[in-house]
Design an enzyme around this catalytic site. Structure first.
Site, PDB file in Angstrom:
ATOM      1  N   GLU A  60      42.828  43.939  39.595  1.00  0.00           N
ATOM      2  CA  GLU A  60      44.198  43.800  40.109  1.00  0.00           C
ATOM      3  C   GLU A  60      44.489  42.350  40.469  1.00  0.00           C
ATOM      4  O   GLU A  60      44.768  42.026  41.631  1.00  0.00           O
ATOM      5  CB  GLU A  60      44.427  44.717  41.305  1.00  0.00           C
ATOM      6  CG  GLU A  60      44.429  46.173  40.935  1.00  0.00           C
ATOM      7  CD  GLU A  60      44.850  47.094  42.081  1.00  0.00           C
ATOM      8  OE1 GLU A  60      44.815  46.663  43.244  1.00  0.00           O
ATOM      9  OE2 GLU A  60      45.220  48.247  41.800  1.00  0.00           O
ATOM     10  N   GLU A 113      43.427  53.378  37.431  1.00  0.00           N
ATOM     11  CA  GLU A 113      43.258  53.926  38.789  1.00  0.00           C
ATOM     12  C   GLU A 113      44.483  54.722  39.167  1.00  0.00           C
ATOM     13  O   GLU A 113      45.611  54.301  38.903  1.00  0.00           O
ATOM     14  CB  GLU A 113      43.182  52.804  39.838  1.00  0.00           C
ATOM     15  CG  GLU A 113      41.962  51.965  39.868  1.00  0.00           C
ATOM     16  CD  GLU A 113      42.054  50.917  40.998  1.00  0.00           C
ATOM     17  OE1 GLU A 113      42.803  51.121  41.967  1.00  0.00           O
ATOM     18  OE2 GLU A 113      41.385  49.894  40.869  1.00  0.00           O
TER      19      GLU A 113
HETATM   20  C1  GAL Z   1      43.544  49.302  44.339  1.00  0.00           C
HETATM   21  C2  GAL Z   1      42.211  48.640  44.129  1.00  0.00           C
HETATM   22  C3  GAL Z   1      41.044  49.560  44.410  1.00  0.00           C
HETATM   23  C4  GAL Z   1      41.296  50.340  45.653  1.00  0.00           C
HETATM   24  C5  GAL Z   1      42.581  51.097  45.522  1.00  0.00           C
HETATM   25  C6  GAL Z   1      42.902  51.948  46.722  1.00  0.00           C
HETATM   26  O1  GAL Z   1      44.459  48.349  44.763  1.00  0.00           O
HETATM   27  O2  GAL Z   1      42.096  48.136  42.831  1.00  0.00           O
HETATM   28  O3  GAL Z   1      39.880  48.772  44.528  1.00  0.00           O
HETATM   29  O4  GAL Z   1      41.368  49.447  46.731  1.00  0.00           O
HETATM   30  O5  GAL Z   1      43.639  50.206  45.362  1.00  0.00           O
HETATM   31  O6  GAL Z   1      44.120  52.636  46.570  1.00  0.00           O
END
Ligand code: GAL
Length: 658
Positions: free
Chosen positions: A156, A313
């Protein structure tokens, strides 16, 4: 990479399923249960080593790869592929201790200290040297490992460090400005520095827009946003080039954050730099939560040029970073996942595999929850794995274009929400989302496309608050309309050029002729104030004092109350077979439904859904496959669609194949 069908898997199509996996947080014996449970859940891929720098390079130049070797071998032995991170997302304490000058600095000059994550300056040459050395070392070590099917650059990029006001940033900003403006005179002209005694005699005097006595120069601010996005893109390219040099056959990606109000990175500009698009998405609470998910997935799919992309994610249930973190309701895990698939995702992955026991994210849901296997969540995860398996043949199928599009533009987003404007209440992405919700309510599919997208083939194009309009963009929109397209735009569009300079002669200068209107003054509304329209709708936020300019402009609705009473509120000008319409106030999603419905009818664009389903379900199409997504909290009878399914459960998704 020409074939986004994941990678090693030609001849064996599948939708990938998995998560970030952080084995270093757990004793070795836990890993065996991890891979067993992964197999039971149908996991096909995990992202490894995202925040592992401190555990991989334990002191400067001293590496401990043993645990990672072990983890990768174990996954491979169990048929699980690895999307290997470059581990550079967060520098280790030994590095920030030795080189505190890699730490970012905020607008007020405060250092952003270690203790969280991503505490590095995108432009720090020192950070870059250390990070790229790690990338090279990792790539050399794992280049021949058959488990590694993709590279995951950093994580990110820009999540916490997009805006850095340090001296490194100042130096890099000057280099960037020299490339953009050949001479300091050109910069002075672009930045309008005749104003407030801001005239520069040399690039060396220029700074990032640090905390100032009052409104910093708007073009300086806009250029700093462009520069900051470019600086991270440049960093992405630097890592990618090393990976390509060592493993040309392994595709490189990084996880974008096309979601909510995350705005610092111009992903339309980044898209061409990765071998496949990956996105992270987390739902935000609110009435449009599901529409926002769809909007983001849709835009991601169009950043990928319609080709399949990778959902890197999302969450199985609650996150940990909102003020109040709600668990997902039954059905939401699958519905959210399949909505991404409906918009072209060929992978459904989560943060993270096993819910952490310690650390800031211990209350963030995961695939393997604190409660263990004996939990509804784990059972849902297993069920989702099987559902994805049943959809395997979909892999590689592009999303199917719609007849309508909504234009999305990062530069306009950045510019309209800067200070010293007619109102500070304007929300760019919300306006775009409201139009998207109106499309969904009408049961008409619309693509959310970056501003540079080809518009040919779209019958209707909506350009909400398309504020920054370089001359070629207004020429493109004009050509689109003259070619028979139907353009709809809104308040505060077509106002400035790429330097944030007003197009003169009456607003909206860049679209005045095309729209056949002329605005002498803006009429923003105070909070709580409204303007009634004669079609029964109510405007908030904004009005314009519109005069018709040209005999062929039609008034579709007028203001009934307020300062503009009696003047046009919504206009439309026919141009050959095309048209250009203007909506001068904020109507919100509900108010836009009848307006958009009327404009679509005039353009001949109709819903592909039977009348009784419009608004209740979302339709998304990939080739021969139709996804019917329940937008309501109740079961919906979908017999009319003619598939095997008769009832769509609350929050359910039906997948209908031709
Ligand atoms: C994203 C990140 C992850 C985790 C996730 C939690 O921003 O890439 O590592 O922190 O959010 O929602």
């Amino acid at each position: 990479m020409s074939n986004p069908r994941w990678l090693r898997r030609a001849g064996d199509p599948r939708l990938e399923y998995g998560a970030d996996y952080n084995p270093e947080q757990w004793p070795r014996e836990v890993w065996d249960e991890d891979v067993r449970a992964m197999r039971d859940a149908g996991v096909t891929i995990v992202s490894l080593a995202i925040f592992s720098w401190a555990r991989l390079e334990t002191a400067e130049g001293e590496y401990d790869f043993g645990w990672l070797d072990d983890a990768i071998d174990l996954l491979h032995a169990n048929g699980i592929a690895v999307d290997l991170a470059t581990a550079t997302a967060s520098p280790p304490p030994w590095l920030t201790t030795k080189h505190p000058e890699i730490l970012p600095v905020d607008q007020k000059g405060n250092t952003i200290w270690p203790g969280g994550r991503q505490q590095w300056r995108p432009t720090s040459p020192i950070f870059r040297a250390y990070a790229l050395r790690l990338v090279r070392t990792l790539a050399e070590r794992y280049k021949d490992h058959p488990a590694v099917v993709a590279w995951h650059v950093s994580n990110e990029l820009g999540c916490h460090n997009v805006y850095d006001f340090s001296d490194d940033a100042a130096a890099a900003f000057r280099v960037w400005l020299r490339a953009r403006y050949a001479t300091i005179d050109d910069l002075n002209e672009a930045w309008g520095t005749a104003f407030w005694s801001q005239w520069y005699s040399s690039f060396s005097e220029v700074l990032p827009p640090r905390q100032a006595a009052t409104h910093p120069n708007p073009t300086q601010q806009l250029d700093f946003k462009r520069f900051s996005s470019d600086a991270l893109k440049d960093y992405l390219i630097a890592e990618r080039e090393i990976l390509r040099e060592i493993t040309p056959e392994i595709p490189v990606t990084t996880n974008f954050m096309v979601m909510g109000e995350t705005r610092g990175m111009d992903y339309a500009d980044w898209a061409a730099e990765v071998d496949f698009i990956a996105n992270d998405h987390y739902r935000l609470p609110g009435a449009q939560t599901l529409d926002e998910l769809s909007f983001s997935a849709n835009l991601t799919g169009n950043l990928a040029g319609g080709k399949p992309w990778f959902l890197m994610e999302h969450s199985t249930s609650a996150v940990n970073w909102q003020p109040i973190n709600l668990a997902k309701k039954p059905g939401e895990l699958e519905r959210d996942s399949l909505t991404h698939v409906a918009h072209g995702a060929d992978a459904v992955c989560f943060f993270q595999w096993r819910q952490s026991r310690a650390g800031a994210e211990k209350y963030h849901s995961a695939m393997y929850p604190h409660a263990g296997r004996d939990s509804q969540l784990f059972r849902d995860v297993v069920d989702l794995g099987s559902r994805l398996k049943s959809l395997a043949s979909l892999a590689g199928t592009p999303r199917t274009r719609s007849k309508a599009a909504i234009i999305f533009d990062w530069t306009s987003w950045w510019a309209v929400e800067q200070d010293s404007h007619p109102t500070e209440k304007l929300k760019y992405r919300q306006e775009a989302l409201d139009w998207y919700t109106a499309f969904l309510d009408l049961g008409v599919r619309a693509d959310v496309v970056p501003v540079g997208a080809e518009l040919d083939g779209y019958d209707v194009v909506v350009a909400p608050i398309l504020h920054v309009m370089p001359a070629p963009l207004s020429a493109k929109l004009t050509a689109y309309v003259e070619g028979g397209g139907h353009l709809v735009t809104t308040y505060f569009s077509g106002i400035v050029d790429e330097n944030d300079h007003i197009w003169l002669g009456g607003y909206p200068g860049a679209l005045r002729d095309l729209l056949g209107i002329r605005i002498e003054e803006f009429g923003p509304l105070l909070d709580g104030d409204t303007a009634e329209l004669d079609n029964g709708l109510t405007g908030t936020l904004w009005t314009d004092r519109i005069a018709l300019a040209g005999a062929d402009t039609t008034v579709l609705a007028s203001y009934k109350t307020g300062d503009q009473a009696g003047r046009p509120a919504i206009t439309r000008r026919e141009v050959g077979d095309g048209s250009a319409a203007y909506v001068s106030t904020r109507l919100g999603a509900d108010g836009l439904v009848p307006v958009l419905g009327d404009l679509l009818a005039r353009a001949g664009v109709t819903s592909e859904l039977p009348a009784e389903l419009r608004g209740r379900v979302e339709l998304a199409v990939r080739g021969e496959t139709r996804f019917i997504i329940n937008r309501t909290e109740e079961p919906v009878d979908i017999t009319a669609l003619g598939g095997d399914d008769r009832t769509l459960t609350a929050r359910g998704v039906a997948v209908l194949r031709a």
